[in-house]
Write an enzyme that holds these catalytic residues in place. Structure first.
Site, PDB file in Angstrom:
ATOM      1  N   ASP A 175       0.954  -0.065  -3.621  1.00  0.00           N
ATOM      2  CA  ASP A 175       0.295   1.237  -3.443  1.00  0.00           C
ATOM      3  C   ASP A 175       1.246   2.207  -2.765  1.00  0.00           C
ATOM      4  OD1 ASP A 175       0.107  -0.269  -1.006  1.00  0.00           O
ATOM      5  OD2 ASP A 175      -1.443   1.102  -0.291  1.00  0.00           O
ATOM      6  N   GLU A 204      -1.711  -1.417   1.546  1.00  0.00           N
ATOM      7  CA  GLU A 204      -0.928  -1.325   2.782  1.00  0.00           C
ATOM      8  C   GLU A 204      -1.047   0.062   3.383  1.00  0.00           C
ATOM      9  OE1 GLU A 204       2.149  -0.730   5.694  1.00  0.00           O
ATOM     10  OE2 GLU A 204       1.991   0.392   3.839  1.00  0.00           O
TER      11      GLU A 204
HETATM   12  N1  BES Z   1       6.884   0.819   4.971  1.00  0.00           N
HETATM   13  C1  BES Z   1       6.134   1.570   5.899  1.00  0.00           C
HETATM   14  C2  BES Z   1       6.421   1.218   7.338  1.00  0.00           C
HETATM   15  C3  BES Z   1       7.827   1.427   7.798  1.00  0.00           C
HETATM   16  C4  BES Z   1       8.600   2.461   7.333  1.00  0.00           C
HETATM   17  C5  BES Z   1       8.357   0.557   8.717  1.00  0.00           C
HETATM   18  C6  BES Z   1       9.911   2.618   7.760  1.00  0.00           C
HETATM   19  C7  BES Z   1       9.639   0.718   9.168  1.00  0.00           C
HETATM   20  C8  BES Z   1      10.429   1.750   8.673  1.00  0.00           C
HETATM   21  C9  BES Z   1       4.656   1.364   5.602  1.00  0.00           C
HETATM   22  O1  BES Z   1       4.364   1.497   4.241  1.00  0.00           O
HETATM   23  C10 BES Z   1       3.867   2.422   6.303  1.00  0.00           C
HETATM   24  O2  BES Z   1       4.026   3.565   5.987  1.00  0.00           O
HETATM   25  N2  BES Z   1       2.980   2.019   7.201  1.00  0.00           N
HETATM   26  C11 BES Z   1       2.046   2.924   7.782  1.00  0.00           C
HETATM   27  C12 BES Z   1       0.837   2.133   8.169  1.00  0.00           C
HETATM   28  C13 BES Z   1      -0.419   2.923   8.193  1.00  0.00           C
HETATM   29  C14 BES Z   1      -0.716   3.615   6.884  1.00  0.00           C
HETATM   30  C15 BES Z   1      -1.570   2.045   8.587  1.00  0.00           C
HETATM   31  C16 BES Z   1       2.683   3.614   8.966  1.00  0.00           C
HETATM   32  O3  BES Z   1       3.582   3.094   9.629  1.00  0.00           O
HETATM   33  O4  BES Z   1       2.262   4.742   9.238  1.00  0.00           O
HETATM   34 MN    MN Z   2       5.688   0.495   3.085  1.00  0.00          MN
HETATM   35 MN    MN Z   3       4.254   3.715   3.853  1.00  0.00          MN
END
Ligand code: BES
Ligand code: MN
Ligand code: MN
Length: 460
Positions: free
Chosen positions: A89, A153
């Site tokens: 997603d 996710e």
């Molecule tokens: N892949 C990211 C998280 C990420 C990005 C970790 C860059 C380390 C470096 C993930 O898809 C993300 O965006 N997570 C969200 C979680 C939220 C939607 C619950 C976030 O971190 O905001």
């Molecule tokens: Mn991600």
């Molecule tokens: Mn993300």
């Protein structure tokens, strides 16, 4: 790398990219119902590609939300098993007008693939599928592999969370290490592995005053304005040193050992480059900490959206009935998300003046920070893989982002995690013009293949 492997990738590189572009054309935005059909299409696409790559089993597992894609390839039960996790997603692509080319019409410009999800996380998921294909086609797969690719996710991993509550499902995911490519590395010149992620709490807030929107001349100055009040309440959440004022918020935050601060200080970082890249003249954050400390090891609180009253064209003199905000908190090791949700709710509600009601909806409330075991065999294998492919020892970094399910994996699966991301901070994930380097994609394939080799031999 074996010559046959190298040749296989070279021969098929254009097709690999074309297939990734097909994947990127599917607008699998999980955060709004509008795209539900597309999210399902992306799941089917991943399943199909895993089975074409040669997985023994590739299937969709229904959840209360979007399906999980599960696949496995068993070489020999006596060999170790690696579980690969990722997500199909993506985040919403708006504001559309800021994209140079449309978000779901991928193009390659200057050796980068531009599309929503290119880096987060479709490009990174796809390189794993192509690594699997390559290893199977060249008889180089040294161990067993399982894939678990989810579709929620970006919207809280509800379905996967429920799935993990069933012991039978936990058994299905049994493995010797979990490998995730959904983070960033420092640069193509200096690779890195992520050894820490922040946890996240995400809340929606609604503040209500009068029972209807009022004329701001007739009532202004005499009736509490929910937007003014919401702004004051939010402002009260941080002090002038950018410390979060919620009572108890820092109680469990670990004081960072001096050697960890020194390790962080060794990570290449140029403040002026950072500022220039963002178009800002100064950074802002908790006093007494560097920028990398502020994102890596200190918590944060941010408003992600705020609205209410009249936001359309022209003026409308209104004292609104309601005000809204979306708020995120990033958590560091030892903070307990659930506990902080309670602390926040108590404190924030108490900040409201008499006659104002506050409603708080918890969107994400149980994602704690992740600490990767840097001594694990899996991480040692990852380091060796980088040394082989990138000819440099990767630095170990702490990322500010969150992958909510990882802290639950640690608890439920009790396996070492490797956060082997191939994105760059400059990839503009969650922003217009998201992109992923073609070099990152192909180096990713090589590194993943090398990882399996080292993991298998070190595990023995
Ligand atoms: N892949 C990211 C998280 C990420 C990005 C970790 C860059 C380390 C470096 C993930 O898809 C993300 O965006 N997570 C969200 C979680 C939220 C939607 C619950 C976030 O971190 O905001
Ligand atoms: Mn991600
Ligand atoms: Mn993300």
């Amino acid at each position: 790398m074996a010559l046959a492997t190298k040749k296989y990738i070279e021969t098929h590189q254009d097709r690999f990219l074309d297939e990734l572009m097909d994947f990127l054309r599917i607008p699998s935005v999980s955060t709004s119902k509008e795209y539900a059909t597309e999210v399902h299409k992306a799941a089917a696409f991943v399943k199909q590609k895993l089975s074409e790559a040669g997985a023994d089993k590739a299937m969709l597992i229904d959840t209360q939300g979007y399906p999980l894609v599960y696949a496995e390839k068993t070489v020999d039960a006596s060999l170790p098993t690696v579980l690969v996790y990722g997500h199909y997603d993506v985040q919403p692509a708006d504001p559309y007008e800021l994209w140079e080319t449309p978000p779901f019409e991928p193009v390659v410009r200057e050796n980068k693939i531009y599309a929503r999800g290119a880096s987060d996380d479709k490009g990174q998921v796809y390189l794993h599928i192509k690594a699997l294909e390559t290893m199977l086609a060249t008889q180089q797969l040294p161990c067993n592999i399982k894939f678990l690719i989810e579709g929620e996710e970006e919207s809280g991993s509800e379905g996967l969370t429920r799935f993990l509550e069933n012991q039978k499902n936990v058994a299905l995911l049994q493995s010797d290490a979990v490998l995730v490519s959904d983070t960033t590395l420092l640069s193509l010149e200096q690779p890195s592995l992520t050894i820490g992620l922040r946890g996240i709490i995400y809340l929606e807030i609604e503040v209500t005053g009068p029972n209807r929107d009022l004329h701001s001349g007739v009532y202004g100055g005499a009736v509490g304005n929910p937007i003014n009040i919401l702004c004051q309440m939010i402002a009260a959440l941080q002090d002038e040193h950018h410390r979060i004022t919620i009572p108890g918020f820092y109680d469990r935050v670990a004081v960072l050992p001096e050697q960890d601060r020194q390790a962080l200080a060794k990570i290449p970082f140029v403040l002026s480059d950072y500022q220039n890249a963002l178009g800002i003249k100064a950074v802002a954050g908790e006093h007494g900490y560097s920028t990398l400390e502020r994102t890596g090891i200190r918590p944060a609180l941010d408003i992600n959206g705020i609205w209410g009253g009249h936001v359309g064209e022209g003026g409308k003199t209104v004292l609104p009935s309601k005000a809204h905000a979306k708020l995120s908190m990033r958590l560091v090791p030892h903070q307990e998300a659930r506990e902080i949700v309670t602390q926040f709710t108590k404190y924030f509600t108490a900040l409201a003046p008499k006659g104002i009601t506050v409603e708080i909806r918890v969107v994400h409330g149980n994602s704690n920070a992740v600490v990767v075991n840097a001594d694990s065999v899996a991480l040692q294998a990852a380091i060796k893989a980088f040394e082989e492919v990138w000819a440099r020892t990767p630095l170990l970094t702490k990322d500010g982002g969150s992958i909510p399910i990882i802290s639950q994996f640690k608890e439920v699966l009790d396996r070492d995690i490797v956060l082997m991301g191939f994105g760059l901070d400059s990839d503009a994930i969650h922003s217009p013009n998201e992109h992923f380097g073609v070099a990152n994609f192909f180096k990713g394939i090589d590194t993943v293949i090398a990882f399996y080799k080292y993991f298998t031999s070190l595990h023995a």
